[in-house]
Design a protein around this motif. Structure first.
Motif, PDB file in Angstrom:
ATOM      1  N   GLU A 214      46.269  66.220  -4.960  1.00 30.37           N
ATOM      2  CA  GLU A 214      44.914  66.201  -4.397  1.00 30.37           C
ATOM      3  C   GLU A 214      44.179  64.991  -4.965  1.00 30.37           C
ATOM      4  O   GLU A 214      44.308  64.664  -6.144  1.00 30.37           O
ATOM      5  CB  GLU A 214      44.202  67.501  -4.771  1.00 30.37           C
ATOM      6  N   ALA A 215      43.440  64.296  -4.107  1.00 34.43           N
ATOM      7  CA  ALA A 215      42.864  63.002  -4.468  1.00 34.43           C
ATOM      8  C   ALA A 215      42.020  63.029  -5.729  1.00 34.43           C
ATOM      9  O   ALA A 215      41.989  62.055  -6.485  1.00 34.43           O
ATOM     10  CB  ALA A 215      42.044  62.456  -3.298  1.00 34.43           C
ATOM     11  N   THR A 216      41.343  64.130  -5.992  1.00 32.82           N
ATOM     12  CA  THR A 216      40.484  64.195  -7.172  1.00 32.82           C
ATOM     13  C   THR A 216      41.183  64.840  -8.373  1.00 32.82           C
ATOM     14  O   THR A 216      40.551  65.071  -9.400  1.00 32.82           O
ATOM     15  CB  THR A 216      39.199  64.995  -6.849  1.00 32.82           C
ATOM     16  N   HIS A 217      42.496  65.095  -8.240  1.00 32.41           N
ATOM     17  CA  HIS A 217      43.249  65.687  -9.349  1.00 32.41           C
ATOM     18  C   HIS A 217      44.579  64.964  -9.544  1.00 32.41           C
ATOM     19  O   HIS A 217      45.622  65.581  -9.740  1.00 32.41           O
ATOM     20  CB  HIS A 217      43.496  67.182  -9.115  1.00 32.41           C
ATOM     21  N   ILE A 218      44.529  63.644  -9.522  1.00 30.93           N
ATOM     22  CA  ILE A 218      45.737  62.851  -9.739  1.00 30.93           C
ATOM     23  C   ILE A 218      45.970  62.710 -11.241  1.00 30.93           C
ATOM     24  O   ILE A 218      45.080  62.254 -11.968  1.00 30.93           O
ATOM     25  CB  ILE A 218      45.595  61.450  -9.101  1.00 30.93           C
ATOM     26  N   PRO A 219      47.133  63.119 -11.740  1.00 33.68           N
ATOM     27  CA  PRO A 219      47.385  62.970 -13.182  1.00 33.68           C
ATOM     28  C   PRO A 219      47.477  61.492 -13.565  1.00 33.68           C
ATOM     29  O   PRO A 219      48.020  60.679 -12.808  1.00 33.68           O
ATOM     30  CB  PRO A 219      48.726  63.674 -13.390  1.00 33.68           C
ATOM     31  N   GLU A 220      46.921  61.153 -14.741  1.00 36.79           N
ATOM     32  CA  GLU A 220      46.980  59.761 -15.199  1.00 36.79           C
ATOM     33  C   GLU A 220      48.412  59.382 -15.555  1.00 36.79           C
ATOM     34  O   GLU A 220      48.849  58.260 -15.340  1.00 36.79           O
ATOM     35  CB  GLU A 220      46.067  59.573 -16.403  1.00 36.79           C
ATOM     36  N   TYR A 221      49.162  60.334 -16.115  1.00 39.52           N
ATOM     37  CA  TYR A 221      50.565  60.131 -16.452  1.00 39.52           C
ATOM     38  C   TYR A 221      51.234  61.496 -16.618  1.00 39.52           C
ATOM     39  O   TYR A 221      50.567  62.524 -16.698  1.00 39.52           O
ATOM     40  CB  TYR A 221      50.724  59.299 -17.739  1.00 39.52           C
ATOM     41  N   ILE A 222      52.572  61.477 -16.664  1.00 45.50           N
ATOM     42  CA  ILE A 222      53.351  62.697 -16.888  1.00 45.50           C
ATOM     43  C   ILE A 222      54.020  62.577 -18.250  1.00 45.50           C
ATOM     44  O   ILE A 222      54.755  61.618 -18.510  1.00 45.50           O
ATOM     45  CB  ILE A 222      54.421  62.891 -15.792  1.00 45.50           C
ATOM     46  N   GLU A 223      53.753  63.542 -19.133  1.00 45.45           N
ATOM     47  CA  GLU A 223      54.347  63.529 -20.463  1.00 45.45           C
ATOM     48  C   GLU A 223      55.756  64.111 -20.435  1.00 45.45           C
ATOM     49  O   GLU A 223      56.007  65.129 -19.790  1.00 45.45           O
ATOM     50  CB  GLU A 223      53.501  64.338 -21.451  1.00 45.45           C
ATOM     51  N   VAL A 224      56.656  63.454 -21.152  1.00 45.06           N
ATOM     52  CA  VAL A 224      58.026  63.928 -21.284  1.00 45.06           C
ATOM     53  C   VAL A 224      58.351  63.998 -22.774  1.00 45.06           C
ATOM     54  O   VAL A 224      58.325  62.983 -23.468  1.00 45.06           O
ATOM     55  CB  VAL A 224      59.024  62.993 -20.578  1.00 45.06           C
ATOM     56  N   SER A 225      58.641  65.186 -23.281  1.00 47.20           N
ATOM     57  CA  SER A 225      58.949  65.351 -24.702  1.00 47.20           C
ATOM     58  C   SER A 225      60.416  65.036 -24.971  1.00 47.20           C
ATOM     59  O   SER A 225      61.311  65.555 -24.311  1.00 47.20           O
ATOM     60  CB  SER A 225      58.636  66.775 -25.164  1.00 47.20           C
ATOM     61  N   ILE A 226      60.641  64.170 -25.956  1.00 49.92           N
ATOM     62  CA  ILE A 226      62.015  63.866 -26.402  1.00 49.92           C
ATOM     63  C   ILE A 226      62.199  64.312 -27.855  1.00 49.92           C
ATOM     64  O   ILE A 226      63.131  63.878 -28.531  1.00 49.92           O
ATOM     65  CB  ILE A 226      62.324  62.361 -26.260  1.00 49.92           C
ATOM     66  N   GLU A 227      61.292  65.144 -28.331  1.00 46.60           N
ATOM     67  CA  GLU A 227      61.331  65.590 -29.722  1.00 46.60           C
ATOM     68  C   GLU A 227      62.683  66.237 -30.055  1.00 46.60           C
ATOM     69  O   GLU A 227      63.106  67.213 -29.436  1.00 46.60           O
ATOM     70  CB  GLU A 227      60.208  66.595 -29.986  1.00 46.60           C
ATOM     71  N   GLY A 228      63.393  65.639 -31.027  1.00 47.78           N
ATOM     72  CA  GLY A 228      64.672  66.184 -31.474  1.00 47.78           C
ATOM     73  C   GLY A 228      65.820  66.026 -30.502  1.00 47.78           C
ATOM     74  O   GLY A 228      66.900  66.588 -30.727  1.00 47.78           O
ATOM     75  N   ALA A 229      65.625  65.268 -29.424  1.00 45.77           N
ATOM     76  CA  ALA A 229      66.682  65.121 -28.417  1.00 45.77           C
ATOM     77  C   ALA A 229      67.937  64.507 -29.036  1.00 45.77           C
ATOM     78  O   ALA A 229      67.861  63.535 -29.790  1.00 45.77           O
ATOM     79  CB  ALA A 229      66.191  64.256 -27.255  1.00 45.77           C
ATOM     80  N   GLU A 230      69.099  65.078 -28.721  1.00 44.04           N
ATOM     81  CA  GLU A 230      70.358  64.605 -29.271  1.00 44.04           C
ATOM     82  C   GLU A 230      71.083  63.713 -28.269  1.00 44.04           C
ATOM     83  O   GLU A 230      70.733  63.659 -27.082  1.00 44.04           O
ATOM     84  CB  GLU A 230      71.234  65.805 -29.637  1.00 44.04           C
ATOM     85  N   VAL A 231      72.099  63.021 -28.776  1.00 47.88           N
ATOM     86  CA  VAL A 231      72.923  62.165 -27.920  1.00 47.88           C
ATOM     87  C   VAL A 231      73.504  62.996 -26.782  1.00 47.88           C
ATOM     88  O   VAL A 231      74.013  64.105 -27.003  1.00 47.88           O
ATOM     89  CB  VAL A 231      74.056  61.514 -28.741  1.00 47.88           C
ATOM     90  N   GLY A 232      73.413  62.468 -25.565  1.00 47.20           N
ATOM     91  CA  GLY A 232      73.905  63.189 -24.392  1.00 47.20           C
ATOM     92  C   GLY A 232      72.811  63.880 -23.609  1.00 47.20           C
ATOM     93  O   GLY A 232      73.039  64.337 -22.484  1.00 47.20           O
ATOM     94  N   THR A 233      71.597  63.949 -24.187  1.00 48.65           N
ATOM     95  CA  THR A 233      70.477  64.576 -23.480  1.00 48.65           C
ATOM     96  C   THR A 233      70.080  63.731 -22.271  1.00 48.65           C
ATOM     97  O   THR A 233      69.908  62.517 -22.387  1.00 48.65           O
ATOM     98  CB  THR A 233      69.265  64.740 -24.408  1.00 48.65           C
ATOM     99  N   GLN A 234      69.929  64.357 -21.134  1.00 47.45           N
ATOM    100  CA  GLN A 234      69.461  63.692 -19.918  1.00 47.45           C
ATOM    101  C   GLN A 234      68.348  64.530 -19.303  1.00 47.45           C
ATOM    102  O   GLN A 234      68.493  65.749 -19.165  1.00 47.45           O
ATOM    103  CB  GLN A 234      70.598  63.493 -18.916  1.00 47.45           C
ATOM    104  N   ILE A 235      67.264  63.882 -18.952  1.00 49.41           N
ATOM    105  CA  ILE A 235      66.126  64.575 -18.339  1.00 49.41           C
ATOM    106  C   ILE A 235      65.980  64.081 -16.912  1.00 49.41           C
ATOM    107  O   ILE A 235      65.794  62.882 -16.670  1.00 49.41           O
ATOM    108  CB  ILE A 235      64.835  64.320 -19.140  1.00 49.41           C
ATOM    109  N   LEU A 236      66.073  65.006 -15.968  1.00 49.29           N
ATOM    110  CA  LEU A 236      65.975  64.679 -14.546  1.00 49.29           C
ATOM    111  C   LEU A 236      64.553  64.912 -14.048  1.00 49.29           C
ATOM    112  O   LEU A 236      63.750  65.601 -14.687  1.00 49.29           O
ATOM    113  CB  LEU A 236      66.946  65.540 -13.745  1.00 49.29           C
ATOM    114  N   ALA A 237      64.264  64.350 -12.885  1.00 47.97           N
ATOM    115  CA  ALA A 237      62.925  64.490 -12.298  1.00 47.97           C
ATOM    116  C   ALA A 237      62.561  65.951 -12.094  1.00 47.97           C
ATOM    117  O   ALA A 237      61.409  66.356 -12.283  1.00 47.97           O
ATOM    118  CB  ALA A 237      62.859  63.728 -10.977  1.00 47.97           C
ATOM    119  N   SER A 238      63.542  66.760 -11.721  1.00 48.19           N
ATOM    120  CA  SER A 238      63.283  68.180 -11.461  1.00 48.19           C
ATOM    121  C   SER A 238      62.887  68.946 -12.715  1.00 48.19           C
ATOM    122  O   SER A 238      62.343  70.047 -12.625  1.00 48.19           O
ATOM    123  CB  SER A 238      64.527  68.832 -10.847  1.00 48.19           C
ATOM    124  N   GLN A 239      63.159  68.375 -13.906  1.00 52.56           N
ATOM    125  CA  GLN A 239      62.859  69.046 -15.164  1.00 52.56           C
ATOM    126  C   GLN A 239      61.472  68.688 -15.716  1.00 52.56           C
ATOM    127  O   GLN A 239      61.077  69.220 -16.750  1.00 52.56           O
ATOM    128  CB  GLN A 239      63.929  68.688 -16.205  1.00 52.56           C
TER     129      GLN A 239
END
Length: 232
Positions: A130-155
């Motif tokens: 909605e035009a008056t509720h556009i998020p400025e950005y999307i936060e993605v947490s990588i806290e503690g992420a290990e080798v092999g971790t993959q984050i997809l758009a659906s997540q």
């Protein structure tokens, strides 16, 4: 919340007119409407710059034009690459409740696990919001992420009212092994070789070469002395 900016309509166009506007610490702009002719505007330079800075890539401004308020969604910003002065802004007219398509940046938060390399494969995602509720950005947490971790758009965790338009399987973040110093050095040497760059010999390498030469010299002298003894 949209920031209010008082705009003036203008009838002068072209590079000369734009330069005159900027000399007055103002910014030329255009508001594109739905089907009607675009409205050419002059905006206050400092106020506009601050509003765009606060609102991010998809800043929504309340443009007061001739006593009437219009909602303008930022679509293109031109900034001088050297002086960083705001040169021109394009807006598209939107209305409250109207759904718009926007590209929203992805921001990583947190620290991944040890010996990892975090690669952002896609810096933005496409949303309908909605035009008056556009998020400025999307936060993605990588806290503690290990080798092999993959984050997809659906997540991704999207704000209420936003719909993901980017393909669900699009890779956003990929966590891999951090390269070793030897791997970095090898890649650097390969890149330099391809570019035709010759490295200067380091002090350590020079010392090693000198030691090798000295050892070879001592070996040659020893062989020569041994041959002389045999002849006697």
């Amino acid at each position: 919340m949209a920031e209010k900016i008082t705009a003036e309509t203008r009838t002068e166009f072209g590079k000369g007119a734009a330069r005159r506007i900027r000399r007055q610490d103002k910014v030329p702009a255009v508001l594109y409407t739905h089907g009607d002719a675009p409205v050419h505007l002059t905006l206050p330079g400092h106020d506009t710059m601050m509003a765009l800075k606060h609102g991010g890539a998809n800043a929504l401004l309340e443009l007061e034009i001739d006593g009437k308020t219009q909602l303008g969604l930022t679509k293109q910003i031109q900034v001088d690459p050297i002086t960083r002065i705001l040169e021109h802004v394009d807006f598209v007219l939107v209305k409250k409740g109207e759904k718009v398509t926007v590209d929203v940046p992805v921001h990583l938060v947190g620290e991944a696990g040890p010996d990892t390399l975090v690669v952002t494969e896609n810096n933005t995602i496409s949303l309908e919001a909605e035009a008056t509720h556009i998020p400025e950005y999307i936060e993605v947490s990588i806290e503690g992420a290990e080798v092999g971790t993959q984050i997809l758009a659906s997540q991704l965790d999207l704000p209420s009212g936003s719909t993901l338009l980017t393909d669900d399987e699009t890779l956003i973040v990929n966590v891999t092994n951090a390269p070793t110093e030897e791997e970095i050095e090898a890649e650097l040497e390969e890149a330099e070789a391809e570019a035709g760059i010759e490295r200067d010999e380091s002090d350590e390498e020079a010392a090693e070469a000198a030691e090798e030469e000295a050892a070879e010299g001592e070996g040659a002298e020893s062989e020569a002395g041994s041959e002389g003894s045999d002849e006697e």
